[in-house]
Design a protein around this motif. Structure first.
Motif, PDB file in Angstrom:
ATOM      1  N   ASP A  22       2.412  -3.435  10.794  1.00 32.75           N
ATOM      2  CA  ASP A  22       1.832  -2.171  11.237  1.00 32.75           C
ATOM      3  C   ASP A  22       0.422  -1.945  10.706  1.00 32.75           C
ATOM      4  O   ASP A  22      -0.181  -0.895  10.947  1.00 32.75           O
ATOM      5  CB  ASP A  22       2.728  -1.000  10.815  1.00 32.75           C
ATOM      6  N   GLY A  23      -0.129  -2.938   9.995  1.00 28.03           N
ATOM      7  CA  GLY A  23      -1.471  -2.810   9.470  1.00 28.03           C
ATOM      8  C   GLY A  23      -1.560  -2.066   8.158  1.00 28.03           C
ATOM      9  O   GLY A  23      -2.646  -1.935   7.584  1.00 28.03           O
ATOM     10  N   GLN A  24      -0.446  -1.569   7.658  1.00 29.77           N
ATOM     11  CA  GLN A  24      -0.432  -0.824   6.402  1.00 29.77           C
ATOM     12  C   GLN A  24       0.571  -1.430   5.414  1.00 29.77           C
ATOM     13  O   GLN A  24       1.055  -0.750   4.519  1.00 29.77           O
ATOM     14  CB  GLN A  24      -0.093   0.638   6.669  1.00 29.77           C
ATOM     15  N   GLY A  25       0.910  -2.689   5.627  1.00 30.28           N
ATOM     16  CA  GLY A  25       1.835  -3.365   4.730  1.00 30.28           C
ATOM     17  C   GLY A  25       3.280  -3.264   5.145  1.00 30.28           C
ATOM     18  O   GLY A  25       4.163  -3.814   4.475  1.00 30.28           O
ATOM     19  N   THR A  75       0.299  -9.784   5.088  1.00 26.90           N
ATOM     20  CA  THR A  75       0.041  -8.344   5.181  1.00 26.90           C
ATOM     21  C   THR A  75       1.288  -7.491   5.013  1.00 26.90           C
ATOM     22  O   THR A  75       1.179  -6.298   4.751  1.00 26.90           O
ATOM     23  CB  THR A  75      -0.601  -8.016   6.539  1.00 26.90           C
TER      24      THR A  75
END
Length: 637
Positions: free
Chosen positions: A324-327, A277
């Motif tokens: 952070d869940g956004q790459g 991710t």
């Protein structure tokens, strides 16, 4: 010379007719038929008529020999006649071959009836040409045991095994024979079967539930991806490259196991790459923009009369990075670790809150004032931390203090009405390790205050009673037999406290008597405790507060409950009944064997009578019956 007529002699034929007839007879002798075509047109329907050439009746010159007769062609040039002959002979040969082939096909079909088609190989077992019963027996002998043999598996770089039968995989015999099929009718297929083989896949019988369980168990070998992140080498941030993982491709692995388990050969089960991710560029960005600035200099928190500092290496120890869940990567701060580093440095600047309590002055309780605390609120203090980490130069924050009110204020304690003794009790007869434990617990309980309506729990108030708290190993009663444990002897303090609460008129909220009677305690009016299991509890059911005083000497312990006395309590002990004799236990000598002379058991009752102090009116009468087991005779042999 006499000329001959054109018809010749009797019984003789003209030369032209004789030659043609000989040619026809010769052809018939060789098996040829009369020509059916003429000059390429359709054959005439009537027999061929041959007309001889008429001989000349005179010579122009008597000395010349006569010219040979002219002969007409029968059916064309000689080359055409030869081609037709060859073709006819070839047709006869082909027909003969076809006849022989058909006969051979029929014979082969009859002879192979009931047999497995030639060239048939099932999972490496050659059964071609065998009688079906013999082929079935061979297949079962060869293939059936494979279900119980371990099948090697490879999942990435992991090697493991499974037993097909345990995974719900066996041979579907009916399905396998359906795949083998019957004798082929196609002559080409039958011909090629003499020099080719046909591989037939085994049909598998599948227990779906068992196979799904096995596939789930194999997921233990999944390897999650390790995300790219930032680590610290002391105070130096280092980019950590991602490590891709793998995940078992369960549907494809299921298909491979069903189709290929019968081979017994090692299977490489298919896998998917586990997802990543965090983008590689995000790791570099977090390194440059977050991690490196965070440890460029110390961070200081200024407090009241002092300060606390985190040096770069300590800062690194409280930081971590996660997706952070956004790459990208997000930085996190472990505040517990940070407080553990900072709090001791600022502890002298803090004031602990203290509840109001009581002290005995001149034999009477007096209020010891409460202390309002002044403590650092670390969550609020750390709200500045992120900004300090990013600050290029000034990296000093302020510790934020706040007042902490005591649970029992001075004013509240003064209004509790703690003015006189409500109940008191003393026990003695201890020494050694038991005395150590009784003194430790007495110091802990001394000064406890029970507000109106509250319940006091000895286990909850003291917390764990282990060696870290100062307790030592001493005697206990374990399942009716003497034994030892850390904290042994505290039951004597529990009995003393129970009786003080008993005579103070406190409401019994739960207690447990010993399994057998101990003579230094009042029968049916005693209590035992065990850390975390057996508790002593009583409720302050008065409108006034209760202050517990607990004091010890070398051989006795006294507990007093102070408050406002409104009740009188009387204890009436009944007679011993239903005596029971002890049994004898023989144990090996050693630490675990404590000899005992034993004692009989019995049943006894205690009645508590509570009356109003002023009026003398009976408030309550409660009887409790206790059955004591006989103390076994223990012999160490």
């Amino acid at each position: 010379m006499t000329s001959q007529s054109s018809t010749g002699r009797r019984g003789q034929q003209p030369a032209g007719e004789v030659g043609l007839r000989q040619l026809l007879e010769s052809a018939q002798a060789n098996g040829a038929q009369q020509p059916q075509e003429w000059g390429g047109d359709s054959a005439p329907t009537e027999p061929l008529q041959v007309t001889p050439t008429r001989r000349a009746t005179h010579r122009a010159n008597p000395g010349e020999r006569p010219a040979p007769p002219t002969r007409r062609p029968i059916s064309g040039p000689p080359a055409q006649r030869l081609n037709r002959t060859v073709l006819k002979r070839a047709g006869l040969a082909v027909g003969a071959v076809l006849a022989v082939t058909g006969l051979a096909y029929a014979v082969d079909l009859v002879l192979s009836s009931g047999e497995v088609p030639r060239g048939t190989v099932v999972a490496g077992v050659d059964v071609g040409g065998l009688d079906t019963e013999a082929a079935d027996a061979r297949l079962r002998a060869e293939l059936a045991p494979r279900a119980d043999r371990e099948l090697p598996l490879r999942i990435g770089d992991v090697q493991t095994r499974l037993v097909p039968a345990a995974a719900g995989l066996t041979v579907d015999w009916d399905g396998t024979w359906a795949r083998i099929g019957k004798q082929p009718l196609d002559p080409i297929t039958r011909l090629t079967s003499f020099f080719t083989t046909r591989d037939v896949a085994v049909a598998s019988a599948v227990d779906d539930a068992a196979l799904d369980r096995q596939l789930t168990a194999l997921r233990v070998h999944d390897r999650p991806s390790v995300e790219g992140t930032i680590a610290f080498d002391k105070a130096r941030p280092v980019a950590v490259a991602p490590v891709p993982g793998r995940v078992l491709d369960t549907p494809a692995a299921r298909t491979d196991l069903i189709d290929k388990w019968i081979t017994g050969a090692a299977l490489d089960l298919p896998v998917h790459p586990a997802p990543l991710t965090v983008r590689p560029d995000a790791v570099d960005q977090a390194l440059r923009e977050v991690a490196e600035p965070a440890v460029r200099a110390p961070i200081v928190f200024a407090g009241k009369g002092g300060s606390a500092k985190l040096d770069p290496e300590q800062i690194a120890s409280v930081l971590s990075f996660a997706p952070d869940g956004q790459g990208g990567l997000a930085m996190a701060v472990d505040q517990n670790v940070a407080v553990g580093l900072l709090a001791p440095q600022l502890a002298p600047s803090e004031i602990e809150a203290k509840d109001a309590t009581f002290a005995l002055t001149g034999g009477k309780p007096t209020v010891v004032p409460a202390v309002v605390g002044d403590k650092i609120n670390w969550p609020k203090t750390f709200e500045q931390f992120a900004a300090l980490l990013a600050a290029p130069q000034e990296r000093t924050g302020q510790a934020i203090y706040e007042k902490v009110e005591p649970k029992l204020t001075t004013e509240a304690a003064q209004g509790l009405g703690v003015v006189e003794t409500m109940g008191t009790f003393t026990t003695n007869g201890f020494s050694g390790p038991s005395g150590v434990n009784i003194k430790v617990v007495a110091r802990k309980v001394n000064g406890a205050v029970v507000k109106p309506g509250d319940t006091f729990s000895l286990n909850d108030f003291t917390g764990p009673r282990g060696t870290a708290e100062g307790y030592v190993e001493s005697g206990i009663i374990d399942h009716g037999r003497p034994s030892t444990a850390v904290g042994g002897g505290i039951s004597q303090f529990a009995t003393t406290l129970y009786n003080a609460a008993y005579f103070a008129g406190m409401e019994d909220a739960g207690h447990t008597e010993h399994s057998y009677y101990i003579s230094r305690y009042p029968a049916a009016r005693e209590a035992t405790v065990f850390d975390g299991a057996i508790d002593l509890r009583f409720r302050n059911n008065t409108p006034h507060g209760v202050f517990i005083e607990a004091v010890t000497t070398d051989s006795e312990v006294t507990v007093r409950l102070w408050g406002t006395k409104t009740l009188n309590v009387e204890s009436v002990t009944g007679e011993k009944t239903k005596p029971t004799e002890p049994t004898t236990i023989k144990l090996p000598k050693g630490k675990d064997c404590i000899a005992s002379e034993g004692a009989p058991g019995f049943t006894i009752s205690d009645t508590r009578i509570i009356t109003d102090k002023r009026s003398g009116r009976e408030v309550s009468r409660t009887t409790r019956t206790v059955k004591y087991d006989p103390i076994p005779v223990v012999k160490c042999e």
